[in-house]
Design a protein around this motif. Structure first.
Motif, PDB file in Angstrom:
ATOM      1  N   ALA A  79      67.559  53.412  71.888  1.00 62.35           N
ATOM      2  CA  ALA A  79      66.855  54.687  72.045  1.00 62.35           C
ATOM      3  C   ALA A  79      66.559  55.001  73.503  1.00 62.35           C
ATOM      4  CB  ALA A  79      65.561  54.666  71.231  1.00 62.35           C
ATOM      5  N   GLY A  80      66.143  54.004  74.288  1.00 65.54           N
ATOM      6  CA  GLY A  80      65.822  54.257  75.686  1.00 65.54           C
ATOM      7  C   GLY A  80      64.579  55.115  75.844  1.00 65.54           C
ATOM      8  N   ALA A  81      64.377  55.592  77.065  1.00 65.92           N
ATOM      9  CA  ALA A  81      63.193  56.386  77.391  1.00 65.92           C
ATOM     10  C   ALA A  81      63.501  57.878  77.284  1.00 65.92           C
ATOM     11  CB  ALA A  81      62.715  56.040  78.799  1.00 65.92           C
ATOM     12  N   GLY A  82      62.449  58.685  77.353  1.00 67.69           N
ATOM     13  CA  GLY A  82      62.604  60.131  77.421  1.00 67.69           C
ATOM     14  C   GLY A  82      62.443  60.870  76.111  1.00 67.69           C
ATOM     15  N   PRO A  87      61.535  57.573  68.255  1.00 66.47           N
ATOM     16  CA  PRO A  87      62.951  57.776  67.916  1.00 66.47           C
ATOM     17  C   PRO A  87      63.333  57.228  66.549  1.00 66.47           C
ATOM     18  CG  PRO A  87      62.712  56.065  69.580  1.00 66.47           C
ATOM     19  CD  PRO A  87      61.368  56.699  69.422  1.00 66.47           C
ATOM     20  N   PHE A  88      62.520  56.328  65.993  1.00 61.71           N
ATOM     21  CA  PHE A  88      62.839  55.737  64.692  1.00 61.71           C
ATOM     22  C   PHE A  88      61.919  56.261  63.587  1.00 61.71           C
ATOM     23  CE2 PHE A  88      64.429  52.656  67.846  1.00 61.71           C
ATOM     24  CZ  PHE A  88      65.774  52.751  67.524  1.00 61.71           C
ATOM     25  N   ARG A  89      61.468  57.483  63.789  1.00 61.28           N
ATOM     26  CA  ARG A  89      60.725  58.200  62.751  1.00 61.28           C
ATOM     27  C   ARG A  89      61.223  59.634  62.750  1.00 61.28           C
ATOM     28  NH1 ARG A  89      54.113  58.558  62.002  1.00 61.28           N
ATOM     29  NH2 ARG A  89      54.145  59.813  60.086  1.00 61.28           N
ATOM     30  N   LEU A  97      66.492  68.091  62.754  1.00 64.88           N
ATOM     31  CA  LEU A  97      66.061  66.778  62.284  1.00 64.88           C
ATOM     32  C   LEU A  97      66.280  65.791  63.426  1.00 64.88           C
ATOM     33  CD1 LEU A  97      67.845  67.028  58.832  1.00 64.88           C
ATOM     34  CD2 LEU A  97      65.415  67.384  59.257  1.00 64.88           C
ATOM     35  N   TYR A  98      65.169  65.365  64.038  1.00 63.40           N
ATOM     36  CA  TYR A  98      65.231  64.512  65.219  1.00 63.40           C
ATOM     37  C   TYR A  98      65.112  63.041  64.831  1.00 63.40           C
ATOM     38  CZ  TYR A  98      64.315  68.695  68.087  1.00 63.40           C
ATOM     39  OH  TYR A  98      64.388  69.920  68.699  1.00 63.40           O
ATOM     40  N   GLY A  99      65.806  62.191  65.557  1.00 63.72           N
ATOM     41  CA  GLY A  99      65.690  60.747  65.372  1.00 63.72           C
ATOM     42  C   GLY A  99      66.971  60.067  65.809  1.00 63.72           C
ATOM     43  N   ARG A 100      66.846  58.813  66.246  1.00 59.83           N
ATOM     44  CA  ARG A 100      68.045  58.092  66.688  1.00 59.83           C
ATOM     45  C   ARG A 100      68.999  57.881  65.515  1.00 59.83           C
ATOM     46  NH1 ARG A 100      70.105  58.775  70.481  1.00 59.83           N
ATOM     47  NH2 ARG A 100      69.372  57.441  72.188  1.00 59.83           N
ATOM     48  N   ALA A 348      74.609  63.238  70.673  1.00 61.97           N
ATOM     49  CA  ALA A 348      74.690  61.804  70.422  1.00 61.97           C
ATOM     50  C   ALA A 348      74.324  61.019  71.675  1.00 61.97           C
ATOM     51  CB  ALA A 348      76.094  61.438  69.964  1.00 61.97           C
ATOM     52  N   HIS A 349      73.676  59.877  71.488  1.00 60.85           N
ATOM     53  CA  HIS A 349      73.354  58.920  72.559  1.00 60.85           C
ATOM     54  C   HIS A 349      72.332  59.470  73.551  1.00 60.85           C
ATOM     55  CE1 HIS A 349      77.482  56.670  72.028  1.00 60.85           C
ATOM     56  NE2 HIS A 349      76.916  56.997  70.868  1.00 60.85           N
ATOM     57  N   ARG A 350      71.617  60.535  73.200  1.00 59.47           N
ATOM     58  CA  ARG A 350      70.657  61.139  74.117  1.00 59.47           C
ATOM     59  C   ARG A 350      69.245  61.006  73.580  1.00 59.47           C
ATOM     60  NH1 ARG A 350      72.316  67.163  75.680  1.00 59.47           N
ATOM     61  NH2 ARG A 350      70.483  66.798  76.980  1.00 59.47           N
ATOM     62  N   PRO A 351      68.224  61.100  74.477  1.00 54.20           N
ATOM     63  CA  PRO A 351      66.853  61.232  73.966  1.00 54.20           C
ATOM     64  C   PRO A 351      66.729  62.505  73.133  1.00 54.20           C
ATOM     65  CG  PRO A 351      66.859  60.738  76.318  1.00 54.20           C
ATOM     66  CD  PRO A 351      68.271  61.051  75.951  1.00 54.20           C
ATOM     67  N   ASP A 352      65.832  62.455  72.154  1.00 55.16           N
ATOM     68  CA  ASP A 352      65.621  63.582  71.246  1.00 55.16           C
ATOM     69  C   ASP A 352      66.905  64.003  70.539  1.00 55.16           C
ATOM     70  OD1 ASP A 352      62.902  63.662  71.735  1.00 55.16           O
ATOM     71  OD2 ASP A 352      63.034  65.229  73.247  1.00 55.16           O
ATOM     72  N   GLU A 353      67.713  63.024  70.158  1.00 53.92           N
ATOM     73  CA  GLU A 353      68.903  63.290  69.346  1.00 53.92           C
ATOM     74  C   GLU A 353      68.508  64.042  68.085  1.00 53.92           C
ATOM     75  OE1 GLU A 353      72.223  60.753  66.732  1.00 53.92           O
ATOM     76  OE2 GLU A 353      70.963  59.730  68.217  1.00 53.92           O
ATOM     77  N   PHE A 354      69.308  65.039  67.712  1.00 51.22           N
ATOM     78  CA  PHE A 354      69.000  65.793  66.500  1.00 51.22           C
ATOM     79  C   PHE A 354      70.274  66.263  65.820  1.00 51.22           C
ATOM     80  CE2 PHE A 354      69.233  69.183  69.716  1.00 51.22           C
ATOM     81  CZ  PHE A 354      70.007  70.139  69.075  1.00 51.22           C
ATOM     82  N   VAL A 355      70.121  66.582  64.547  1.00 49.19           N
ATOM     83  CA  VAL A 355      71.145  67.309  63.801  1.00 49.19           C
ATOM     84  C   VAL A 355      70.467  68.521  63.186  1.00 49.19           C
ATOM     85  CG1 VAL A 355      70.795  65.980  61.662  1.00 49.19           C
ATOM     86  CG2 VAL A 355      72.979  67.125  62.058  1.00 49.19           C
ATOM     87  N   GLU A 356      71.132  69.634  63.215  1.00 48.84           N
ATOM     88  CA  GLU A 356      70.560  70.853  62.656  1.00 48.84           C
ATOM     89  C   GLU A 356      70.579  70.798  61.132  1.00 48.84           C
ATOM     90  OE1 GLU A 356      73.078  73.792  64.298  1.00 48.84           O
ATOM     91  OE2 GLU A 356      72.426  73.434  66.361  1.00 48.84           O
ATOM     92  N   GLU A 357      69.526  71.318  60.522  1.00 49.15           N
ATOM     93  CA  GLU A 357      69.475  71.367  59.059  1.00 49.15           C
ATOM     94  C   GLU A 357      70.653  72.158  58.499  1.00 49.15           C
ATOM     95  OE1 GLU A 357      65.762  72.554  57.401  1.00 49.15           O
ATOM     96  OE2 GLU A 357      64.566  71.198  58.649  1.00 49.15           O
ATOM     97  N   ALA A 358      71.049  73.224  59.198  1.00 45.72           N
ATOM     98  CA  ALA A 358      72.184  74.028  58.722  1.00 45.72           C
ATOM     99  C   ALA A 358      73.473  73.218  58.702  1.00 45.72           C
ATOM    100  CB  ALA A 358      72.352  75.263  59.619  1.00 45.72           C
ATOM    101  N   GLN A 359      73.597  72.251  59.629  1.00 45.47           N
ATOM    102  CA  GLN A 359      74.781  71.407  59.637  1.00 45.47           C
ATOM    103  C   GLN A 359      74.790  70.447  58.437  1.00 45.47           C
ATOM    104  OE1 GLN A 359      77.559  70.801  62.235  1.00 45.47           O
ATOM    105  NE2 GLN A 359      77.136  72.987  62.015  1.00 45.47           N
TER     106      GLN A 359
END
Length: 379
Positions: A79-82, A87-89, A97-100, A348-359
């Motif tokens: 997860a790293g910083a930032g 990141p695991f919630r 939808l945010y999370g690693r 991918a591989h970034r802080p605040d990784e997310f996928v859109e609900e529409a996706q």
């Protein structure tokens, strides 16, 4: 609960398992095996030699040749910083939808598991293949591909759900990863001729890598990939202990992403010649290259049933991406393979990784339409 909300709930559970590649994924694999088992899947947990890493292969529908495989990996990068939140919630905000791992690629896996009852009822074999250690060299997929070539199953098609914003992708470059280590002889910096400078050897090696990279760029100025040419990247260079000590040890972590096997072979031959010349010019210099992984690319082919299935359902034509996946391994054991999954690789591989609900919704719709098409038989 709707299938969409079921997928989101499962994604939250998956993100709560911090399956970074240096940790075990066993508990998450067992959780998903239980969920798939409830949907009628025949599940096999295939551990590595340590027992801490597990591939999960779940089969739905009839026990027969052919059918479809849905492919994903369970590991995530650190997860790293930032991060703006844990990141695991799972954090749900603004249609995201945010999370690693939400984008790469637990969102797709959650959708496949949620759709298992529908997929299992379509009347043809459907397999869900979930692997370990994709992020550090596709280690799990390589082991699973060997097992499938030997023991089956033998699906006809595979969809790898890496994030493509639900675009159909039928080609990507390979990903070859190495560490080259240099062993010299250290000594006092005031008398450099009395030592063998491993740091300088590493520097000359990196310059040779750069020359090869420029050569590859000239060979393929145009093409379907972005960039179109094969690339080489020396990502990490370490040498020496102090400024007044001749560097006795050095190492270079580097990668290349070839478009063709011929390009990879050319680079290997050129580096072998460079190493021979280095040893001749600097007696006592040691050079050793460790291969961390050589994962073949996904070769665009005229005949590809998986591509034709998805472009027929989703419209448009297939594209190309520069990043590597497990797809070439499945193609290598005779499975027609494409990429198509929710999310954007830029997240991918970034802080605040997310996928859109529409996706996620679009992925569920795609899987539903695939199940309908498979059940309908040849059209």
């Amino acid at each position: 609960m709707s299938r969409f909300e079921e997928t989101v709930a499962l994604l939250a559970e998956m993100i709560a398992h911090p399956t970074v590649s240096d940790r075990s994924n066993r508990d998450l694999a067992k959780l998903l095996a239980a969920r798939l088992g409830e949907a009628g899947a025949r599940c096999r947990l295939l551990p590595d030699a340590s027992g801490e890493k597990v591939n999960l292969l779940a089969s739905l529908g009839p026990e027969a040749e052919g059918g479809l495989m849905l492919s994903g990996h369970l590991d995530v990068v650190p997860a790293g910083a930032g991060w703006s939140s844990d990141p695991f919630r799972l954090r749900r905000a603004d249609g995201r939808l945010y999370g690693r791992g939400s984008c790469d690629m637990k969102g797709f896996v959650a959708a496949c598991v949620a759709m298992a009852p529908r997929l299992g009822a379509c009347g043809v074999p459907v397999h869900v293949a979930l692997t370990h250690d994709e992020e550090i060299g596709c280690l799990g997929a390589r082991a699973l591909a060997r097992a499938m070539a030997r023991d089956g199953p033998r699906p006809a098609m595979a969809i790898v759900g890496e994030p493509t914003r639900m675009a159909v992708i039928d080609g990507h470059k390979g990903c070859f990863e190495y560490t080259t280590r240099f062993t010299g002889r250290d000594g006092h910096g005031s008398a450099p001729d009395r030592g063998i400078d491993a740091g300088l050897a590493a520097a000359r090696f990196v310059l040779r890598l750069d020359a090869l990279a420029q050569e590859l760029k000239r060979l393929r100025p145009e093409g379907a990939f972005d960039p179109p040419w094969a690339t080489i990247n020396p990502g990490r260079i370490v040498a020496g202990a102090a400024r007044n000590v001749i560097a006795g040890q050095a190492e270079v972590d580097w990668e290349m992403r070839p478009v063709t096997e011929a390009e990879a072979s050319h680079v290997k031959r050129a580096l072998a010649a460079h190493e021979r010349a280095e040893r001749a010019a600097h007696p006592g210099l040691g050079i050793e290259t460790e291969t961390l992984g050589e994962v073949a690319g996904l070769e665009p082919r005229t005949a590809n049933a998986a591509r034709d299935l998805l472009t027929g359902l989703l419209g448009g034509t297939a594209g190309r991406v520069p990043f590597g996946t497990e797809a070439g391994l499945w193609q290598g054991v005779g499975i027609d393979t494409v990429l198509c999954g929710p999310g954007d690789i830029a997240q991918a591989h970034r802080p605040d990784e997310f996928v859109e609900e529409a996706q996620i919704a679009a992925c569920l719709d795609m899987l539903d339409r695939v199940a309908a098409r498979l059940g309908a038989g040849p059209g």
